[in-house]
Design an enzyme around this catalytic site. Sequence first.
Site, PDB file in Angstrom:
ATOM      1  N   HIS A 239       0.844  -1.166  -0.018  1.00 30.65           N
ATOM      2  CA  HIS A 239       0.039   0.017  -0.121  1.00 30.65           C
ATOM      3  C   HIS A 239       0.933   1.072   0.024  1.00 30.65           C
ATOM      4  O   HIS A 239       1.976   1.359   0.699  1.00 30.65           O
ATOM      5  CB  HIS A 239      -1.086   0.020   1.261  1.00 30.65           C
ATOM      6  CG  HIS A 239      -1.933   1.102   1.174  1.00 30.65           C
ATOM      7  ND1 HIS A 239      -1.610   2.424   1.541  1.00 30.65           N
ATOM      8  CD2 HIS A 239      -3.258   0.983   0.654  1.00 30.65           C
ATOM      9  CE1 HIS A 239      -2.869   3.197   1.434  1.00 30.65           C
ATOM     10  NE2 HIS A 239      -3.576   2.136   0.851  1.00 30.65           N
TER      11      HIS A 239
ATOM     12  N   GLU B  42       0.879   3.787   1.360  1.00 33.19           N
ATOM     13  CA  GLU B  42       1.180   4.293   2.935  1.00 33.19           C
ATOM     14  C   GLU B  42       2.327   3.436   3.423  1.00 33.19           C
ATOM     15  O   GLU B  42       3.147   4.104   4.295  1.00 33.19           O
ATOM     16  CB  GLU B  42      -0.080   4.310   3.982  1.00 33.19           C
ATOM     17  CG  GLU B  42      -1.053   5.453   3.581  1.00 33.19           C
ATOM     18  CD  GLU B  42      -2.328   5.144   3.776  1.00 33.19           C
ATOM     19  OE1 GLU B  42      -2.798   4.283   4.268  1.00 33.19           O
ATOM     20  OE2 GLU B  42      -3.279   6.021   3.168  1.00 33.19           O
TER      21      GLU B  42
ATOM     22  N   GLU C 274      -3.776   2.773  -7.554  1.00 25.22           N
ATOM     23  CA  GLU C 274      -4.206   3.811  -6.510  1.00 25.22           C
ATOM     24  C   GLU C 274      -3.331   4.987  -6.438  1.00 25.22           C
ATOM     25  O   GLU C 274      -2.073   5.080  -5.933  1.00 25.22           O
ATOM     26  CB  GLU C 274      -4.069   3.449  -4.888  1.00 25.22           C
ATOM     27  CG  GLU C 274      -4.887   2.110  -4.557  1.00 25.22           C
ATOM     28  CD  GLU C 274      -5.078   1.911  -3.312  1.00 25.22           C
ATOM     29  OE1 GLU C 274      -6.350   2.057  -2.882  1.00 25.22           O
ATOM     30  OE2 GLU C 274      -4.384   2.149  -2.511  1.00 25.22           O
TER      31      GLU C 274
HETATM   32  P1  PGA Z   1      -9.604   6.345   0.320  1.00 29.52           P
HETATM   33  O1  PGA Z   1      -8.380   5.038   0.555  1.00 29.52           O
HETATM   34  O2  PGA Z   1     -10.681   5.281  -0.199  1.00 29.52           O
HETATM   35  O3  PGA Z   1      -9.720   6.771   1.675  1.00 29.52           O
HETATM   36  O4  PGA Z   1      -8.976   7.387  -0.583  1.00 29.52           O
HETATM   37  C1  PGA Z   1      -8.109   4.136  -0.327  1.00 29.52           C
HETATM   38  C2  PGA Z   1      -6.838   3.221   0.127  1.00 29.52           C
HETATM   39  O5  PGA Z   1      -5.993   3.905   0.675  1.00 29.52           O
HETATM   40  O6  PGA Z   1      -6.858   2.102  -0.180  1.00 29.52           O
END
Ligand code: PGA
Length: 255
Positions: free
Chosen positions: A96, A98, A168
Site C-alpha cells: 500500500h 502508505e 491507487e
Molecule cells: P480512500 O483510501 O478510499 O480513503 O481514498 C483508499 C486506500 O488507501 O486504499
Amino acid sequence: MSRTPLFAANWKMNMIRSEAEAFFQDFINRPNLGQGHDVAVFPPYTTLPTVASLAGSTPVGYGAQDMHWEDKGAFTGAVSGPMLLDLGCQWVILGHSERREIFRETDSDIAAKLGAAHRHRLRPIVCIGETLDERKAGQAFDKVGRQVASILDAVDAGQAGQLVLAYEPIWAIGTGESASAGDAEEMGSFIRGLVGTRFGESVSASLRILYGGSVKPANIAEYMACPSVDGALVGGASMRPDSFHEIIQNGTTPS
Ligand code: PGA
C-alpha cells in the site's frame, strides 16, 4: 473473459473490536452480499480475530493490511503468513502506498512479501500508483511500469493470473480528489498490457485490477464501467456499513 468484481475494505489504522462488531451486525444483513462479486475486509491486526469470528461463515472474506516475508523470528512488531493463516485469513494487501511512503517499503521488500503470500496461499492485493509530482512531471507510467515489472518478476504465469493489482494514484488517496474514470482506464489498460507482454493474453485477461482513491457510492459506477477495472480498494468510505454496501451495490451489475 469475465472477471468477478472485487470490493475490498481497507480500514487502515481504524476500528477497534467493538466498532468492527457494530459494523458486521449491520453489514452482514444487507442484501445481495457476495452475489456477483467478491467482498473482503482488511481490519488492523488487533481486530482480525473479531472479524474472523464474525465473517467466518459469511460471504465476506478477510485479510491483513500487510505481512512480513519471513515466517517467524526476530522481527519485532511484524506479523507473518502463518500467523494470518492461523486466523483464517484468505487475503493480504501488500505495498500500500502508505507502507511505501511512510514506512519506506521498497519494491524488493514487496516482492519478498509476495513470495511469502504465495508460499502460504494467501491471495495478495498488490498496490501501485504514482505521486502527484510524478504525474505532473509526466512520470506516472514510468513509475507504475517499474512497480508492475518488479511484481511480475516475483511471480510465475499461474500466480500472475490469480493476482489482484490495485492502482491507487497517491494524490487521490484520502484526499476526496478521485482520479477520473479516463485516468483509471488508461492506467488499467497500460498495466494489463504489461502483464500480457510478459505472460500472454490469457494471463492478462484473468488478472484483476482494482481502482483505489476516494471511491464513494456516487463514483463507483464510473470506474466499474471501465473495461480494465474489476473492482475497488476502498478506504474512508468502507468504514460505514451503509456506504460500503452502497459501493458494492452500485458497482455490481445485476446478473
Ligand atoms: P480512500 O483510501 O478510499 O480513503 O481514498 C483508499 C486506500 O488507501 O486504499
